[in-house]
Design an enzyme around this catalytic site. Structure first.
Site, PDB file in Angstrom:
ATOM      1  N   HIS A 273       0.808  -1.224   0.000  1.00 50.02           N
ATOM      2  CA  HIS A 273       0.000   0.000   0.000  1.00 50.02           C
ATOM      3  C   HIS A 273       0.844   1.279   0.000  1.00 50.02           C
ATOM      4  O   HIS A 273       0.282   2.376  -0.073  1.00 50.02           O
ATOM      5  CB  HIS A 273      -0.928   0.025   1.217  1.00 50.02           C
ATOM      6  CG  HIS A 273      -2.077  -0.931   1.131  1.00 50.02           C
ATOM      7  ND1 HIS A 273      -2.863  -1.054   0.016  1.00 50.02           N
ATOM      8  CD2 HIS A 273      -2.575  -1.819   2.038  1.00 50.02           C
ATOM      9  CE1 HIS A 273      -3.787  -1.973   0.215  1.00 50.02           C
ATOM     10  NE2 HIS A 273      -3.637  -2.455   1.422  1.00 50.02           N
ATOM     11  N   ALA A 274       2.150   1.160   0.118  1.00 50.45           N
ATOM     12  CA  ALA A 274       3.001   2.356   0.175  1.00 50.45           C
ATOM     13  C   ALA A 274       2.967   3.079  -1.174  1.00 50.45           C
ATOM     14  O   ALA A 274       3.181   2.469  -2.222  1.00 50.45           O
ATOM     15  CB  ALA A 274       4.424   1.963   0.533  1.00 50.45           C
TER      16      ALA A 274
END
Length: 623
Positions: A273-274
């Site tokens: 999700h970064a």
């Protein structure tokens, strides 16, 4: 080089492993003294109770220092690694010396000794394992008082997986006294990723921000946690994140270089999700994307890269599932040179199971993967779809995870890397990772009993196939009306979901194929874009039973060669005859036997002819 990620598939230019050698401050562990931060090794005490395998960090005034603990753990890992590999090195050196002594150069030149090509047996490569205890030092500074309320991205996640592998005898660890398999896992040492490597995917500002957390006070870190989306920090977060990214890099390098045949990286914090410019969703650096880039290589990291194919299967819920927004829908297919190299399979709801995932693999993932022909496959292993994971809400079993890994293993000459990403039920991720690792080692997966996908799963996969077939001809249906059929399939799914409509079967061999999904009825019948949509909705809300029929303009025929050139007079007559046959069939089998006191016909366009045909050729029921 071509590589592939599932969450990701990577296709790359000729391999150039990048190791810039740039130095970077790794959040020097020695700057933490014993009264700032301590780590308790294998048992952390919370409210007087022992939490096995947990590592919690926080302000304390007693216990030994971080640097002492790290030194002990690192030394133990180094000793174990040297003990495992030193005998093999000595044996190779002895063989080499023996070979040199067998015949001198002069003897060979004089012809006194017959020289033959040495026959060597191909080395059976091991499966690799990357794990480092220091990745567990990333944890909450201010954990909740109740043990059950720990943050789901918990340091115990990687320990429980590692322990499961050791207890199964797949890796030799002195603390687990169990029999070991003949060819156990080979340890791959993690290292800290360099700034240059991280910045292949992330902005310099993002890297500098994560680095700055190592010098912040506890109060500032706790305040920072409240400002960001589902992420926490402590003074060792930066160092753990570098190790996680570096572990992914070294695991991919070990597979690409041929040191191991395939590998699993049990790493954290996760990275899927970064964003390129901010941490979010438990993630700091996008480990898999960084590793793919270093080996010359999720979605947005490779959105415009034609050498990287990204495939993601995930819960989407029309953009309402985390992270919210449109990026995970089926219409985001990449951009620029990378157009078509991004494939999302977005489940419309939670609750998807083994059959849905296998159907997605069989219908989309594997055909595209073989067409793409990667040199490396990287699985961003989201075990949060596993049975028992409350965040993911799906029902994928360890056996299904094993089957998916097994299907990918023939690609890229077996060069497959599994990197841990999501998964927050400790039992689920342990069993799932064990099943996948056994498959990497060569064990066949167990049998799956349920193989029929849900209607949500089938409709979603068919929708993706239709949308992606413009980029991947392998996804195109044999039928020349695949796009129209799939659009009707999607419309059917919407009608079934919104109004509980069901398909009425057509049991006539000659027309069943053409009219599949075309005849729908509301449930109370049994006790299209559409200009008629509001009529239909009004009638359903008023309690009428409805039969919705779509008469396609083109009748599917496997002998057709070009749909657009079939508008001949003969073809038009053929279509009219088959539509009339369907209309009579519906009358005789569904309408006439019904007890309805009144029947209303409503048609738009050419189907009106079929209504007239019914009225001209059949007597209305007498009630």
């Amino acid at each position: 080089m071509e590589a592939m990620e599932i969450d990701t598939v990577v296709r790359e230019a000729p391999l150039e492993v990048i190791d810039s050698g740039a130095t970077l401050r790794t959040g020097d562990f020695n700057k933490f003294n014993s009264n700032e931060m301590v780590v308790q090794p294998e048992v952390a005490k919370t409210n007087g109770s022992a939490v096995n395998g947990n590592v919690l960090a926080g302000p304390r005034s007693q216990s030994y220092s971080v640097q002492q603990h790290i030194a002990r753990q690192t030394q133990a890992l180094d000793d174990a690694y040297q003990a495992e590999h030193e005998p093999e090195t000595r044996f190779a050196a002895q063989d080499s010396a023996a070979g040199q002594a067998s015949a001198s150069e002069d003897e060979l030149l004089d012809g006194k000794t017959a020289w033959t090509m040495p026959i060597t047996q191909p080395k059976l490569l091991a499966t690799g394992l990357c794990y480092d205890v220091r990745m567990r030092y990333h944890c909450e500074l201010d954990p909740p008082k109740q043990r059950l309320d720990f943050h789901p991205e918990d340091p115990r996640r990687i320990y429980h997986i590692y322990r499961e592998l050791c207890q199964a005898g797949l890796y030799k660890d002195p603390q687990f006294n169990v029999p070991i398999i003949d060819k156990p896992l080979e340890r791959i040492q993690a290292r800290s990723a360099t700034a240059a490597e991280i910045c292949l995917v992330h902005t310099v500002n993002h890297y500098n921000f994560v680095e700055s957390t190592a010098a912040m006070t506890d109060e500032n870190l706790i305040h920072l946690e409240r400002m960001y989306d589902s992420i926490y920090f402590n003074k060792l977060t930066y160092s753990s994140a570098l190790l996680s990214a570096g572990g992914a890099i070294e695991t991919c390098k070990a597979v690409v270089s041929g040191r191991v045949k395939n590998a699993i990286a049990v790493i954290r914090p996760p990275g899927h999700h970064a964003e390129c410019n901010r941490p979010m969703g438990f993630c700091l650096f996008d480990n898999v994307s960084v590793a793919a880039k270093v080996c010359n290589g999720i979605q947005q990291a490779f959105e415009q890269d034609p050498n990287v194919l990204y495939i993601s299967i995930h819960v989407h819920e029309d953009g309402n599932f985390y992270p919210p927004g449109p990026y995970g829908d089926h219409m985001h297919c990449g951009a620029g040179a990378g157009l078509g190299k991004n494939i999302n399979i977005p489940w419309p709801t939670k609750g998807m199971g083994d059959a849905d995932y296998l159907y997605a693999f069989q219908q989309v993932v594997m055909p595209v993967a073989y067409d793409f022909n990667p040199d490396l496959v990287i699985i961003a292993a989201g075990f949060d779809a596993a049975v028992g994971d409350q965040l993911g809400g799906c029902f994928v079993t360890p056996t299904c995870y094993a089957h998916m890994a097994h299907m990918l293993m023939p690609l890229a000459k077996g060069k497959l890397v599994v990197c841990l990403e999501g998964g927050y039920n400790l039992a689920s991720i342990s069993k799932s990772a064990l099943a996948v690792t056994r498959t990497l080692l060569g064990e066949p997966p167990d049998r799956i009993e349920l193989t029929k996908p849900t209607r949500f799963g089938a409709a979603t996969v068919d929708m993706v196939r239709v949308y992606q077939c413009r980029f991947w001809p392998c996804l195109a249906s044999e039928s020349k009306t695949s796009t129209k059929d799939a659009l009707r399939s999607y419309q059917k799914q919407q009608l079934c979901d919104d109004f509980d409509m069901m398909e009425l079967s057509v049991f006539r061999e000659r027309i069943s194929k053409s009219f599949k999904n075309q005849v729908l009825a509301t449930v109370n019948y049994t006790d299209a874009y559409d200009t008629l949509s509001w009529y239909r909705e009004w009638a359903i809300n008023a309690g009428f039973a409805i039969i919705d029929v779509n008469f396609p303009n083109h009748i599917a025929d496997t002998n057709d060669t070009d749909e657009l050139n079939n508008d001949t007079e003969l073809e038009n007559a053929k279509r009219a005859a088959e539509r009339a046959e369907l209309a009579i069939y519906l009358w005789e089998n569904y309408i006439e036997p019904n007890d309805a006191t009144a029947i209303f016909f409503m048609g738009v366009g050419s189907p009106s002819r079929e209504i007239i045909h019914i009225l001209n050729n059949r007597e209305p029921p007498h009630h």
